[in-house]
Scaffold this motif. Structure first.
Motif, PDB file in Angstrom:
ATOM      1  N   MET A 185      15.298  10.812  28.551  1.00 19.75           N
ATOM      2  CA  MET A 185      14.175  10.499  27.671  1.00 19.75           C
ATOM      3  C   MET A 185      14.605   9.637  26.479  1.00 19.75           C
ATOM      4  O   MET A 185      13.806   9.373  25.582  1.00 19.75           O
ATOM      5  CB  MET A 185      13.553  11.804  27.156  1.00 19.75           C
ATOM      6  CG  MET A 185      13.213  12.804  28.246  1.00 19.75           C
ATOM      7  SD  MET A 185      11.781  12.325  29.215  1.00 19.75           S
ATOM      8  CE  MET A 185      10.468  12.771  28.088  1.00 19.75           C
ATOM      9  N   THR A 186      15.851   9.179  26.475  1.00 22.13           N
ATOM     10  CA  THR A 186      16.386   8.426  25.343  1.00 22.13           C
ATOM     11  C   THR A 186      15.573   7.165  25.070  1.00 22.13           C
ATOM     12  O   THR A 186      15.294   6.382  25.975  1.00 22.13           O
ATOM     13  CB  THR A 186      17.847   8.015  25.615  1.00 22.13           C
ATOM     14  OG1 THR A 186      18.607   9.179  25.926  1.00 22.13           O
ATOM     15  CG2 THR A 186      18.443   7.319  24.402  1.00 22.13           C
ATOM     16  N   GLY A 187      15.199   6.974  23.816  1.00 22.29           N
ATOM     17  CA  GLY A 187      14.533   5.744  23.400  1.00 22.29           C
ATOM     18  C   GLY A 187      13.063   5.659  23.731  1.00 22.29           C
ATOM     19  O   GLY A 187      12.414   4.665  23.422  1.00 22.29           O
ATOM     20  N   LEU A 188      12.499   6.700  24.333  1.00 22.34           N
ATOM     21  CA  LEU A 188      11.109   6.609  24.766  1.00 22.34           C
ATOM     22  C   LEU A 188      10.131   6.645  23.604  1.00 22.34           C
ATOM     23  O   LEU A 188       9.086   6.014  23.644  1.00 22.34           O
ATOM     24  CB  LEU A 188      10.793   7.738  25.750  1.00 22.34           C
ATOM     25  CG  LEU A 188      11.446   7.575  27.122  1.00 22.34           C
ATOM     26  CD1 LEU A 188      11.199   8.807  27.969  1.00 22.34           C
ATOM     27  CD2 LEU A 188      10.904   6.341  27.829  1.00 22.34           C
ATOM     28  N   ALA A 189      10.466   7.373  22.543  1.00 23.88           N
ATOM     29  CA  ALA A 189       9.551   7.441  21.400  1.00 23.88           C
ATOM     30  C   ALA A 189       9.341   6.061  20.796  1.00 23.88           C
ATOM     31  O   ALA A 189       8.222   5.642  20.505  1.00 23.88           O
ATOM     32  CB  ALA A 189      10.094   8.410  20.352  1.00 23.88           C
ATOM     33  N   ASP A 196      12.807   0.839  35.917  1.00 23.24           N
ATOM     34  CA  ASP A 196      13.517   1.703  34.972  1.00 23.24           C
ATOM     35  C   ASP A 196      13.020   3.141  35.035  1.00 23.24           C
ATOM     36  O   ASP A 196      13.746   4.072  34.668  1.00 23.24           O
ATOM     37  CB  ASP A 196      13.357   1.174  33.541  1.00 23.24           C
ATOM     38  CG  ASP A 196      11.899   1.195  33.084  1.00 23.24           C
ATOM     39  OD1 ASP A 196      11.095   0.422  33.650  1.00 23.24           O
ATOM     40  OD2 ASP A 196      11.575   1.986  32.177  1.00 23.24           O
ATOM     41  N   LEU A 197      11.791   3.340  35.508  1.00 20.17           N
ATOM     42  CA  LEU A 197      11.257   4.699  35.607  1.00 20.17           C
ATOM     43  C   LEU A 197      12.012   5.517  36.648  1.00 20.17           C
ATOM     44  O   LEU A 197      12.068   6.748  36.555  1.00 20.17           O
ATOM     45  CB  LEU A 197       9.763   4.655  35.951  1.00 20.17           C
ATOM     46  CG  LEU A 197       8.866   4.005  34.892  1.00 20.17           C
ATOM     47  CD1 LEU A 197       7.428   3.942  35.377  1.00 20.17           C
ATOM     48  CD2 LEU A 197       8.959   4.754  33.560  1.00 20.17           C
ATOM     49  N   ILE A 198      12.600   4.853  37.628  1.00 14.65           N
ATOM     50  CA  ILE A 198      13.466   5.531  38.595  1.00 14.65           C
ATOM     51  C   ILE A 198      14.888   5.611  38.055  1.00 14.65           C
ATOM     52  O   ILE A 198      15.580   6.616  38.226  1.00 14.65           O
ATOM     53  CB  ILE A 198      13.432   4.812  39.954  1.00 14.65           C
ATOM     54  CG1 ILE A 198      12.024   4.905  40.560  1.00 14.65           C
ATOM     55  CG2 ILE A 198      14.457   5.410  40.918  1.00 14.65           C
ATOM     56  CD1 ILE A 198      11.855   4.178  41.875  1.00 14.65           C
ATOM     57  N   LEU A 232       4.765  14.000  30.618  1.00 18.13           N
ATOM     58  CA  LEU A 232       6.006  14.127  29.851  1.00 18.13           C
ATOM     59  C   LEU A 232       6.032  13.211  28.632  1.00 18.13           C
ATOM     60  O   LEU A 232       6.920  13.331  27.787  1.00 18.13           O
ATOM     61  CB  LEU A 232       7.211  13.793  30.741  1.00 18.13           C
ATOM     62  CG  LEU A 232       7.635  14.832  31.778  1.00 18.13           C
ATOM     63  CD1 LEU A 232       8.725  14.254  32.675  1.00 18.13           C
ATOM     64  CD2 LEU A 232       8.134  16.104  31.098  1.00 18.13           C
ATOM     65  N   GLY A 233       5.089  12.283  28.559  1.00 16.83           N
ATOM     66  CA  GLY A 233       5.086  11.322  27.470  1.00 16.83           C
ATOM     67  C   GLY A 233       5.984  10.125  27.712  1.00 16.83           C
ATOM     68  O   GLY A 233       6.268   9.354  26.796  1.00 16.83           O
ATOM     69  N   VAL A 234       6.423   9.944  28.962  1.00 14.61           N
ATOM     70  CA  VAL A 234       7.291   8.812  29.294  1.00 14.61           C
ATOM     71  C   VAL A 234       6.488   7.514  29.299  1.00 14.61           C
ATOM     72  O   VAL A 234       6.964   6.466  28.854  1.00 14.61           O
ATOM     73  CB  VAL A 234       7.970   9.033  30.661  1.00 14.61           C
ATOM     74  CG1 VAL A 234       8.785   7.813  31.072  1.00 14.61           C
ATOM     75  CG2 VAL A 234       8.858  10.273  30.614  1.00 14.61           C
TER      76      VAL A 234
END
Length: 220
Positions: free
Chosen positions: A202-206, A22-24, A160-162
């Motif tokens: 970056m959607t949903g990463l928090a 998913d990181l790609i 990036l905080g990913v």
């Protein structure tokens, strides 16, 4: 803006092994995989645990993921096609022989693709090549391509905080049985940007970061 992402075999194996392809996927870009890389992933390594995940990921890629035919890939595929005529008791031996003799096919196919990318990226479009093999460092993709090792990629994602920790993710890869290269390599062509944040979803990463506490940020 990154328009194409080209992962070599190494990053796909490393991330597939721990369920982090998913990181790609989060790049808002087309993903190009050479035919040789696909063959190495799905036919050259038939018993590895990440094979099923990689096959599913490629199949689910839809129009965003494109398999690029290359001379090196055609040669590798023909070699594997001939294995169907090999007796069962010699199949493993012959498969290893093919992989040994054509062990650089994936990287050579990336080199084939580099020829196309040098003239194919125009305007404000740029490309990103993800790799682990040292040979890719010396390939010329032209001025609009950034080359990034897997280790440098996950370091950038941590910044990036990913993901919470690049170290934690690589520790997980090693626990799964793969010693992924920790080469630090981040090289931009003269006209390639050095920040892929604008091309990354970056959607949903928090929420995900709050839920995952092992350092990798990955699903369990």
């Amino acid at each position: 803006m990154i328009s194409v992402v080209v992962p070599d075999t190494g990053p796909l194996i490393s991330l597939g092994l721990v369920g982090r392809l998913d990181l790609i996927d989060r790049f808002n870009s087309q993903i190009l995989i050479t035919d040789a890389v696909k063959t190495e992933l799905l036919e050259g390594r038939p018993s590895v645990p990440e094979r099923e995940a990689l096959a599913g990921w490629i199949a689910a890629g839809g129009n965003r993921l494109r398999i690029v035919e290359t001379p090196s890939g055609s040669l590798l595929q023909r070699a594997f096609d001939l294995l169907k005529y090999v007796p069962e008791d010699r199949l493993d031996h012959e498969r290893r022989k093919v992989r040994r003799e054509l062990r650089n096919a994936g990287e050579n196919s990336i080199r084939d693709l580099a020829e196309e990318m040098r003239g194919g990226l125009v305007g404000d479009t740029t490309g990103l090549v993800l790799f682990e093999d040292r040979r890719v460092r010396n390939m010329d993709f032209g001025p609009r391509v950034r080359r990034l090792s897997t280790w440098s990629f996950v370091l950038a994602l941590e910044a990036l905080g990913v993901i919470p920790s690049a170290e934690g993710l690589f520790d997980e890869i090693e626990r799964a049985g793969r010693m992924a290269s920790r080469i630090v390599f981040d090289r931009c062509g003269a006209d390639a940007g050095d920040d892929f944040a604008e091309s990354y979803d970056m959607t949903g990463l928090a929420t995900r970061k709050r839920d995952d506490g092992d350092g990798s940020g990955g699903p369990r």
